[in-house]
Design a protein around this motif. Structure first.
Motif, short mmCIF file in Angstrom:
data_model
loop_
_atom_site.label_atom_id
_atom_site.label_comp_id
_atom_site.label_asym_id
_atom_site.label_seq_id
_atom_site.Cartn_x
_atom_site.Cartn_y
_atom_site.Cartn_z
N TYR A 179 54.69 -6.76 -32.35
CA TYR A 179 55.94 -7.07 -33.03
C TYR A 179 55.97 -8.48 -33.61
O TYR A 179 57.04 -9.01 -33.89
N ALA A 180 54.82 -9.08 -33.81
CA ALA A 180 54.75 -10.46 -34.31
C ALA A 180 54.76 -10.50 -35.83
O ALA A 180 54.37 -9.56 -36.50
N GLY A 181 55.17 -11.62 -36.37
CA GLY A 181 55.05 -11.89 -37.79
C GLY A 181 56.16 -11.32 -38.64
O GLY A 181 57.05 -10.61 -38.18
N SER A 182 56.08 -11.65 -39.93
CA SER A 182 57.02 -11.17 -40.95
C SER A 182 56.23 -10.47 -42.03
O SER A 182 55.23 -11.00 -42.52
N GLU A 183 56.70 -9.29 -42.41
CA GLU A 183 55.98 -8.49 -43.41
C GLU A 183 56.60 -8.72 -44.79
O GLU A 183 57.82 -8.76 -44.94
N PHE A 184 55.73 -8.87 -45.81
CA PHE A 184 56.15 -9.08 -47.18
C PHE A 184 55.33 -8.19 -48.10
O PHE A 184 54.25 -7.74 -47.73
N GLU A 185 55.84 -7.97 -49.32
CA GLU A 185 55.06 -7.28 -50.33
C GLU A 185 54.86 -8.25 -51.49
O GLU A 185 55.82 -8.70 -52.11
N ILE A 186 53.60 -8.58 -51.76
CA ILE A 186 53.25 -9.50 -52.83
C ILE A 186 52.32 -8.76 -53.79
O ILE A 186 51.26 -8.27 -53.39
N ASP A 187 52.69 -8.68 -55.05
CA ASP A 187 51.89 -7.99 -56.07
C ASP A 187 51.51 -6.57 -55.66
O ASP A 187 50.39 -6.13 -55.84
N GLY A 188 52.46 -5.87 -55.03
CA GLY A 188 52.23 -4.49 -54.62
C GLY A 188 51.41 -4.33 -53.37
O GLY A 188 51.07 -3.22 -52.97
N GLU A 189 51.07 -5.42 -52.70
CA GLU A 189 50.24 -5.38 -51.49
C GLU A 189 51.07 -5.89 -50.31
O GLU A 189 51.67 -6.95 -50.37
N LYS A 190 51.11 -5.10 -49.22
CA LYS A 190 51.84 -5.51 -48.03
C LYS A 190 50.99 -6.48 -47.21
O LYS A 190 49.84 -6.20 -46.92
N VAL A 191 51.59 -7.62 -46.87
CA VAL A 191 50.91 -8.62 -46.06
C VAL A 191 51.83 -9.05 -44.92
O VAL A 191 53.04 -8.84 -44.97
N ILE A 192 51.23 -9.65 -43.89
CA ILE A 192 51.98 -10.15 -42.75
C ILE A 192 51.66 -11.63 -42.59
O ILE A 192 50.49 -12.02 -42.63
N VAL A 193 52.69 -12.45 -42.43
CA VAL A 193 52.50 -13.86 -42.11
C VAL A 193 52.80 -14.00 -40.62
O VAL A 193 53.88 -13.62 -40.16
N ILE A 194 51.83 -14.50 -39.88
CA ILE A 194 51.89 -14.49 -38.42
C ILE A 194 51.45 -15.84 -37.88
O ILE A 194 50.68 -16.55 -38.52
N LYS A 195 51.94 -16.21 -36.71
CA LYS A 195 51.48 -17.44 -36.05
C LYS A 195 50.09 -17.21 -35.50
O LYS A 195 49.77 -16.12 -35.02
N TYR A 196 49.28 -18.23 -35.53
CA TYR A 196 47.90 -18.14 -35.03
C TYR A 196 47.88 -17.66 -33.58
O TYR A 196 47.05 -16.85 -33.19
N GLU A 197 48.82 -18.14 -32.77
CA GLU A 197 48.85 -17.80 -31.34
C GLU A 197 49.15 -16.32 -31.07
O GLU A 197 48.91 -15.83 -29.98
N ASP A 198 49.64 -15.59 -32.08
CA ASP A 198 49.93 -14.16 -31.92
C ASP A 198 48.70 -13.29 -32.21
O ASP A 198 48.77 -12.06 -32.10
N ILE A 199 47.60 -13.91 -32.58
CA ILE A 199 46.35 -13.17 -32.77
C ILE A 199 45.68 -13.07 -31.40
O ILE A 199 45.44 -14.07 -30.74
N LEU A 200 45.39 -11.83 -30.98
CA LEU A 200 44.88 -11.59 -29.64
C LEU A 200 43.36 -11.62 -29.56
O LEU A 200 42.79 -12.04 -28.57
N ALA A 201 42.69 -11.12 -30.62
CA ALA A 201 41.22 -11.02 -30.57
C ALA A 201 40.67 -10.84 -31.97
O ALA A 201 41.36 -10.39 -32.88
N VAL A 202 39.39 -11.22 -32.12
CA VAL A 202 38.65 -10.99 -33.35
C VAL A 202 37.70 -9.81 -33.08
O VAL A 202 37.03 -9.79 -32.06
N ILE A 203 37.68 -8.85 -34.00
CA ILE A 203 36.80 -7.68 -33.84
C ILE A 203 35.47 -8.01 -34.50
O ILE A 203 35.41 -8.36 -35.66
N GLU A 204 34.38 -7.88 -33.73
CA GLU A 204 33.05 -8.18 -34.26
C GLU A 204 32.26 -6.92 -34.50
O GLU A 204 32.43 -5.92 -33.92
#
Length: 93
Positions: A68-93
């Motif tokens: 439930y983190a972040g704010s969702e926006f639509e920019i140039d027809g593309e949905k993006v989320i702006v989120i705080k760095y601390e709300d990122i749980l893991a990087v998928i390798e």
């Protein structure tokens, strides 16, 4: 494109594949649960300069973020989320 400020990251959600049951029934999109996996589109300069986080996250990485983190926006027809760095749980390798 959005340029995040402070400790923010811009993400693009990675869509889940269509749900199909073992018996071959295709579940409608309304029955799908939203994915909390996304691709990093931009990282704020503050994060790049921080000694603890420098180099841990870069554009193109796939990450798992808090549901439930972040704010969702639509920019140039593309949905993006702006989120705080601390709300990122893991990087998928």
């Amino acid at each position: 494109m959005l340029k995040p400020l402070g400790d923010r990251v811009v993400l693009k959600k990675v869509e889940k594949e269509e749900n199909v049951t073992k018996s071959g029934l295709v579940l409608p999109s309304s029955a799908k649960e939203e994915s909390n996996i996304a691709e990093v589109l931009a990282v704020a300069n503050e994060i790049d300069k921080d000694e603890k986080t420098a180099g841990q996250l870069k554009v193109g990485d796939k990450v798992v973020y808090s549901k439930y983190a972040g704010s969702e926006f639509e920019i140039d027809g593309e949905k993006v989320i702006v989120i705080k760095y601390e709300d990122i749980l893991a990087v998928i390798e």
